[in-house]
Write a protein that holds these residues in place. Structure first.
Motif, PDB file in Angstrom:
ATOM      1  N   THR A  94       0.777  -1.413   0.020  1.00  0.00           N
ATOM      2  CA  THR A  94       0.101  -0.151  -0.056  1.00  0.00           C
ATOM      3  C   THR A  94       0.848   1.287  -0.013  1.00  0.00           C
ATOM      4  N   ARG A  95       0.207   2.439  -0.158  1.00  0.00           N
ATOM      5  CA  ARG A  95       1.137   3.620  -0.592  1.00  0.00           C
ATOM      6  C   ARG A  95       1.563   4.161   0.897  1.00  0.00           C
ATOM      7  N   GLY A  96       1.111   3.727   1.999  1.00  0.00           N
ATOM      8  CA  GLY A  96       1.568   3.971   3.464  1.00  0.00           C
ATOM      9  C   GLY A  96       0.411   4.643   4.251  1.00  0.00           C
ATOM     10  N   THR A  97       0.832   5.006   5.299  1.00  0.00           N
ATOM     11  CA  THR A  97       0.147   5.668   6.358  1.00  0.00           C
ATOM     12  C   THR A  97       0.076   7.240   6.325  1.00  0.00           C
ATOM     13  N   SER A  98      -1.041   7.736   6.144  1.00  0.00           N
ATOM     14  CA  SER A  98      -1.256   9.144   5.948  1.00  0.00           C
ATOM     15  C   SER A  98      -2.658   9.608   6.437  1.00  0.00           C
ATOM     16  N   PRO A  99      -2.758  11.031   6.991  1.00  0.00           N
ATOM     17  CA  PRO A  99      -4.177  11.536   7.231  1.00  0.00           C
ATOM     18  C   PRO A  99      -5.219  11.370   6.009  1.00  0.00           C
ATOM     19  N   ARG A 100      -6.219  10.941   6.136  1.00  0.00           N
ATOM     20  CA  ARG A 100      -7.226  10.752   5.001  1.00  0.00           C
ATOM     21  C   ARG A 100      -7.242  12.126   4.223  1.00  0.00           C
ATOM     22  N   SER A 101      -6.812  12.033   2.870  1.00  0.00           N
ATOM     23  CA  SER A 101      -6.893  13.077   1.940  1.00  0.00           C
ATOM     24  C   SER A 101      -6.621  12.577   0.634  1.00  0.00           C
ATOM     25  N   LEU A 102      -7.458  13.076  -0.512  1.00  0.00           N
ATOM     26  CA  LEU A 102      -7.158  12.573  -1.761  1.00  0.00           C
ATOM     27  C   LEU A 102      -6.043  12.653  -2.319  1.00  0.00           C
ATOM     28  N   PRO A 103      -5.209  13.714  -2.420  1.00  0.00           N
ATOM     29  CA  PRO A 103      -4.043  13.921  -2.966  1.00  0.00           C
ATOM     30  C   PRO A 103      -2.877  13.027  -2.593  1.00  0.00           C
ATOM     31  N   LEU A 104      -2.162  12.442  -3.504  1.00  0.00           N
ATOM     32  CA  LEU A 104      -0.922  11.660  -3.146  1.00  0.00           C
ATOM     33  C   LEU A 104       0.016  12.368  -2.176  1.00  0.00           C
ATOM     34  N   PRO A 105       0.288  11.511  -1.053  1.00  0.00           N
ATOM     35  CA  PRO A 105       0.994  12.146   0.249  1.00  0.00           C
ATOM     36  C   PRO A 105       2.657  12.121  -0.313  1.00  0.00           C
TER      37      PRO A 105
END
Length: 279
Positions: A94-105
Motif C-alpha cells: 500500500t502507499r502507506g500511512t497518511s491522514p485521509r486526503s485524496l492527493p498523493l502524500p
C-alpha cells in the motif's frame, strides 16, 4: 496459512503484524498486490509476477519499497520459514500511512505485507469443469493494473454464485473480457482465442504460460476480443489462473459448451502445464 509473515522487511508472527487504520489501503484501496504460486517449495514464474507488480506500481505512481531481486530473496526465505511445499504466496503493497486526503502524500513509506497459504492443486475442478454465468463488466479502464480495488469482481462472483454457477464471465457490451479472478480462452476450429492483453484485462501469468506452451506444441492461438455468441458456440472453453491452473468451463448461462465436458485441446494443455510444474 503460514505462521510467519513478512512485514516491512521483518519476519514476524501473524499476531505481531499491525496495520494502521490510517493506511491508505484501508481508506482508498490505494495499493497493489500479487499472488504467486508455489510448487515444490519454489516460486512459479517469478519474473512474470515481478514484472507485473512493477508495472502496476509505476502506473499508480507507487514507490516499490524494495527492488524485485532482494524482494524475491525475502519471499523465498518466507516460503522456507513456513515450510510451504505447495500453495500460494500473497504480496500486498500500500502507499502507506497518511491522514485521509485524496492527493498523493509526500514522504510516506509504502507498507509491504506478505504471507503464505497451503493450497493444493484444483484437481477435482480441472477434471469435472465449472459452470459459469455471463455478467456485465463494470470495472474501471485499467484492469491491467493488479490493484486492491476488487469490489466489482466480488459482486460479479456473488451474482454467479447466487445463480447457481461457479464463476462469472465478464463482458463489455457483448465482448468477453475475462472472469472474476482468471483469464478465459475458447477453442474455435481447434484454435485458441483469448482477449488481447490490453488495459481491459489482467495480464495473467498462467495465461502467458499457456500461450507459450500452445505455441511450442503447435496449437494455433489468436489474441482478439470474442463475442458472447462465440463463447456460447465454442467447441471448448477454459479459465487460466494462479489458483485454477487450466480449468474447463462445461456450461455457460445454463447451456453446455461443446459436449458439456473438457475437450481435447483443454486436456492437452492441462497435461503440458502439469509437465511444466513437474506433476
Amino acid at each position: 496459512m503460514g505462521d510467519i509473515y513478512l512485514f516491512d522487511g521483518r519476519f514476524l508472527p501473524k499476531e505481531e503484524v499491525n496495520i494502521s487504520p490510517e493506511d491508505r489501503g484501508y481508506y482508498y484501496g490505494d495499493g497493489i498486490y500479487d499472488v504467486f504460486r508455489v510448487y515444490g517449495g519454489r516460486l512459479f514464474e517469478p519474473e512474470l509476477h515481478f514484472r507485473r507488480l512493477e508495472r502496476t506500481a509505476a502506473g499508480l505512481r507507487l514507490q516499490m519499497p524494495i527492488e524485485s531481486g532482494p524482494l524475491q530473496t525475502k519471499l523465498e526465505e518466507l516460503i522456507a520459514r513456513n515450510r510451504l511445499t505447495e500453495g500460494t504466496l500473497y504480496v500486498q503493497i500500500t502507499r502507506g500511512t497518511s491522514p485521509r486526503s485524496l492527493p498523493l502524500p509526500q514522504g510516506v513509506a509504502p507498507v509491504l505485507v506478505a504471507y503464505t497459504t497451503e493450497f493444493p492443486r484444483p484437481v477435482a475442478a480441472m477434471e469435472a469443469g465449472i459452470r459459469a454465468k455471463t455478467v456485465e463488466d463494470i470495472r474501471w479502464l485499467h484492469c491491467d493494473y493488479k490493484t486492491l480495488n476488487l469490489l466489482p469482481n466480488v459482486l460479479a462472483k456473488q451474482e454467479a454464485l447466487d445463480a447457481g454457477a461457479d464463476d462469472a464471465i465478464l463482458h463489455r457490451s457483448g465482448l468477453v473480457t475475462e472472469c472474476c479472478a482468471s483469464n478465459i480462452m475458447i477453442v474455435q476450429n481447434g484454435s485458441l482465442v483469448t482477449h488481447p492483453a490490453n488495459n481491459l484485462i489482467l495480464h495473467g501469468v498462467t495465461r502467458a504460460v499457456i500461450l507459450r506452451l500452445a505455441q511450442a506444441a503447435g496449437i494455433p492461438a489468436e489474441e482478439r476480443p470474442f463475442s458472447l455468441e462465440e463463447l456460447h458456440e465454442a467447441e471448448e472453453a477454459f479459465i487460466t489462473g494462479t489458483t485454477v491452473e487450466v480449468t474447463p468451463i462445461v456450461a455457460v448461462d445454463g447451456r453446455p459448451i461443446g459436449g458439456g465436458s473438457a475437450g481435447p485441446v483443454t486436456r492437452r494443455l492441462q497435461q503440458l502445464f502439469a509437465n511444466l510444474i513437474g506433476q
